[in-house]
Design a protein around this motif. Structure first.
Motif, PDB file in Angstrom:
ATOM      1  N   PHE A 239      -2.978  10.123  -8.219  1.00 25.63           N
ATOM      2  CA  PHE A 239      -4.184   9.298  -8.142  1.00 25.63           C
ATOM      3  C   PHE A 239      -5.271  10.040  -7.387  1.00 25.63           C
ATOM      4  N   ASP A 240      -6.442  10.128  -7.998  1.00 25.40           N
ATOM      5  CA  ASP A 240      -7.631  10.689  -7.357  1.00 25.40           C
ATOM      6  C   ASP A 240      -8.559   9.514  -7.089  1.00 25.40           C
ATOM      7  N   ILE A 241      -8.325   8.821  -5.949  1.00 15.45           N
ATOM      8  CA  ILE A 241      -9.051   7.584  -5.655  1.00 15.45           C
ATOM      9  C   ILE A 241      -9.528   7.588  -4.212  1.00 15.45           C
ATOM     10  N   ASP A 242     -10.388   6.632  -3.868  1.00 12.24           N
ATOM     11  CA  ASP A 242     -10.924   6.569  -2.516  1.00 12.24           C
ATOM     12  C   ASP A 242     -10.054   5.692  -1.613  1.00 12.24           C
ATOM     13  N   TRP A 243     -10.480   5.535  -0.376  1.00 11.13           N
ATOM     14  CA  TRP A 243      -9.670   4.813   0.603  1.00 11.13           C
ATOM     15  C   TRP A 243      -9.524   3.342   0.250  1.00 11.13           C
ATOM     16  N   GLN A 244     -10.547   2.765  -0.398  1.00 14.82           N
ATOM     17  CA  GLN A 244     -10.440   1.354  -0.782  1.00 14.82           C
ATOM     18  C   GLN A 244      -9.335   1.156  -1.807  1.00 14.82           C
ATOM     19  N   GLY A 245      -9.292   2.025  -2.810  1.00 14.46           N
ATOM     20  CA  GLY A 245      -8.241   1.945  -3.809  1.00 14.46           C
ATOM     21  C   GLY A 245      -6.875   2.186  -3.217  1.00 14.46           C
ATOM     22  N   THR A 246      -6.799   3.109  -2.267  1.00 11.66           N
ATOM     23  CA  THR A 246      -5.523   3.406  -1.615  1.00 11.66           C
ATOM     24  C   THR A 246      -5.004   2.198  -0.849  1.00 11.66           C
ATOM     25  N   GLN A 247      -5.896   1.489  -0.177  1.00 12.57           N
ATOM     26  CA  GLN A 247      -5.490   0.290   0.545  1.00 12.57           C
ATOM     27  C   GLN A 247      -4.913  -0.756  -0.402  1.00 12.57           C
ATOM     28  N   GLN A 248      -5.548  -0.916  -1.552  1.00  7.16           N
ATOM     29  CA  GLN A 248      -5.062  -1.892  -2.523  1.00  7.16           C
ATOM     30  C   GLN A 248      -3.705  -1.481  -3.084  1.00  7.16           C
ATOM     31  N   LEU A 249      -3.537  -0.196  -3.367  1.00  4.14           N
ATOM     32  CA  LEU A 249      -2.243   0.277  -3.857  1.00  4.14           C
ATOM     33  C   LEU A 249      -1.153   0.034  -2.817  1.00  4.14           C
ATOM     34  N   ALA A 250      -1.476   0.290  -1.564  1.00  2.00           N
ATOM     35  CA  ALA A 250      -0.481   0.149  -0.501  1.00  2.00           C
ATOM     36  C   ALA A 250       0.040  -1.274  -0.393  1.00  2.00           C
ATOM     37  N   GLU A 251      -0.784  -2.244  -0.764  1.00  2.00           N
ATOM     38  CA  GLU A 251      -0.368  -3.643  -0.673  1.00  2.00           C
ATOM     39  C   GLU A 251       0.713  -4.003  -1.687  1.00  2.00           C
ATOM     40  N   SER A 252       0.754  -3.265  -2.808  1.00  2.00           N
ATOM     41  CA  SER A 252       1.703  -3.620  -3.862  1.00  2.00           C
ATOM     42  C   SER A 252       2.716  -2.525  -4.181  1.00  2.00           C
ATOM     43  N   ALA A 253       2.419  -1.281  -3.805  1.00  2.00           N
ATOM     44  CA  ALA A 253       3.274  -0.169  -4.221  1.00  2.00           C
ATOM     45  C   ALA A 253       4.506   0.020  -3.339  1.00  2.00           C
ATOM     46  N   GLY A 254       4.424  -0.345  -2.080  1.00  2.00           N
ATOM     47  CA  GLY A 254       5.563  -0.184  -1.183  1.00  2.00           C
ATOM     48  C   GLY A 254       6.001   1.261  -1.068  1.00  2.00           C
ATOM     49  N   ASP A 255       7.308   1.482  -1.214  1.00  2.00           N
ATOM     50  CA  ASP A 255       7.869   2.825  -1.062  1.00  2.00           C
ATOM     51  C   ASP A 255       7.492   3.763  -2.207  1.00  2.00           C
ATOM     52  N   ASP A 256       6.877   3.245  -3.248  1.00  2.00           N
ATOM     53  CA  ASP A 256       6.458   4.111  -4.360  1.00  2.00           C
ATOM     54  C   ASP A 256       5.290   5.013  -3.978  1.00  2.00           C
ATOM     55  N   LEU A 257       4.592   4.685  -2.896  1.00  2.00           N
ATOM     56  CA  LEU A 257       3.336   5.349  -2.574  1.00  2.00           C
ATOM     57  C   LEU A 257       3.496   6.415  -1.499  1.00  2.00           C
ATOM     58  N   ALA A 258       2.848   7.574  -1.731  1.00  2.00           N
ATOM     59  CA  ALA A 258       2.664   8.608  -0.712  1.00  2.00           C
ATOM     60  C   ALA A 258       1.191   9.012  -0.770  1.00  2.00           C
ATOM     61  N   SER A 259       0.522   9.070   0.376  1.00  2.00           N
ATOM     62  CA  SER A 259      -0.924   9.278   0.360  1.00  2.00           C
ATOM     63  C   SER A 259      -1.333  10.473   1.219  1.00  2.00           C
ATOM     64  N   ILE A 260      -2.296  11.231   0.695  1.00  2.00           N
ATOM     65  CA  ILE A 260      -2.822  12.415   1.382  1.00  2.00           C
ATOM     66  C   ILE A 260      -4.337  12.285   1.473  1.00  2.00           C
TER      67      ILE A 260
END
Length: 222
Positions: free
Chosen positions: A115-136
Motif C-alpha cells: 500500500f502506497d497510502i498516507d497516514w489517514q489511510g493507515t489509521q483506517q487500515l489499522a482499525e480492521s487489519a489487525g495482525d495482517d498489517l505492517a507499516s513503514i
C-alpha cells in the motif's frame, strides 16, 4: 522413517500455508515511497500493489485499472457508503480509497499486498487489519532535501510545492503511529531496509497458518 512418511514430510515442507500481509509505505510527497515501492515489487512475484480508486483525473500515461481505478465523485461516495473500501481519504481535494475485495482475496491466497497510502489511510487500515498489517514511514533526511527533490521532479508549480511542503510537516508528525521508520538518505540502502522488514514480517509465526501441520509432519517417527 518409512518412504511414505518421508514423502509426506517433504510435501508439507514445501507447502506451508501462509496468510498474506498488508505492507504500508507512507511518506510526505517526494520522500521516496514510490521509488521504494517499485523496487520492492520488481522481481517479487508474491508481492502485488494495491490499486486505489480515485476521483482525480488521469495524468499523462496513467492507465485505468493499472495505476488507479478512476471513478467520478458519485461512484466514490457509493463505494464509501457500501463499505467497499478498506480505507479512504481526501488528498488535495480528491478522493482516494482501497477496494476491499481484491485485498482480501490476495491475503487469503497467501499473497502480500503493498500500500502506497498516507497516514489517514493507515489509521483506517489499522482499525480492521489487525495482525495482517505492517507499516513503514519514510522520512527525508532534511526539509531542505525534501524541497529539492520536489522541485527536481518538475511536475508541480511553485505554489503546489509550497503546499506539499506545508502538508509534509503535518504528515511527519504521525511517525509514531508506524511500526518501522526509514530515513531515506540513500535510496539503495532504504530499499534494502524495506526488503529486510518485508522478509521479517513474512517469517512471523502468526502468519504461518499451516505451520502446525508442517511440524506434525516433522515429528512423525520412523
Amino acid at each position: 522413517m518409512s518412504s511414505s512418511r518421508a514423502a509426506l514430510g517433504a510435501h508439507i515442507g514445501k507447502n506451508i500455508a501462509r496468510r498474506g500481509l498488508m505492507l504500508v509505505l507512507s511518506s510526505p510527497s517526494g520522500a521516496g515511497k514510490t521509488t521504494i515501492s517499485r523496487a520492492l515489487l520488481k522481481g517479487d512475484p508474491n508481492l502485488t500493489i494495491s490499486v486505489s480508486v480515485t476521483t482525480r483525473p488521469p495524468r499523462a500515461g496513467e492507465r485505468d485499472g493499472i495505476d488507479y481505478f478512476f471513478v467520478d465523485r458519485a461512484r466514490f461516495n457509493e463505494m464509501v457508503t457500501a463499505g467497499e473500501l478498506l480505507e479512504h481519504a481526501e488528498v488535495f481535494g480528491n478522493g482516494y480509497g482501497t477496494p476491499r475485495e481484491g485485498v482480501n482475496m490476495a491475503l487469503s491466497a497467501g499473497r502480500d499486498v503493498l500500500f502506497d497510502i498516507d497516514w489517514q489511510g493507515t489509521q483506517q487500515l489499522a482499525e480492521s487489519a489487525g495482525d495482517d498489517l505492517a507499516s513503514i514511514f519514510i522520512l527525508p533526511p532534511s526539509t531542505e532535501e525534501l524541497e529539492r527533490r520536489l522541485r527536481a521532479r518538475a511536475q508541480d508549480s511553485d505554489k503546489t510545492v509550497r503546499g506539499r511542503m506545508a502538508k509534509a510537516a503535518d504528515e511527519m508528525s504521525h511517525f509514531r503511529e508506524y511500526d518501522y521508520i526509514i530515513v531515506n538518505r540513500d535510496i539503495r540502502q532504504s530499499v534494502a531496509e524495506a526488503r529486510a522488514i518485508l522478509t521479517a514480517e513474512r517469517l512471523k509465526l502468526a502468519r504461518h497458518v499451516g505451520l502446525r501441520g508442517f511440524v506434525e509432519g516433522l515429528r512423525v517417527g520412523p
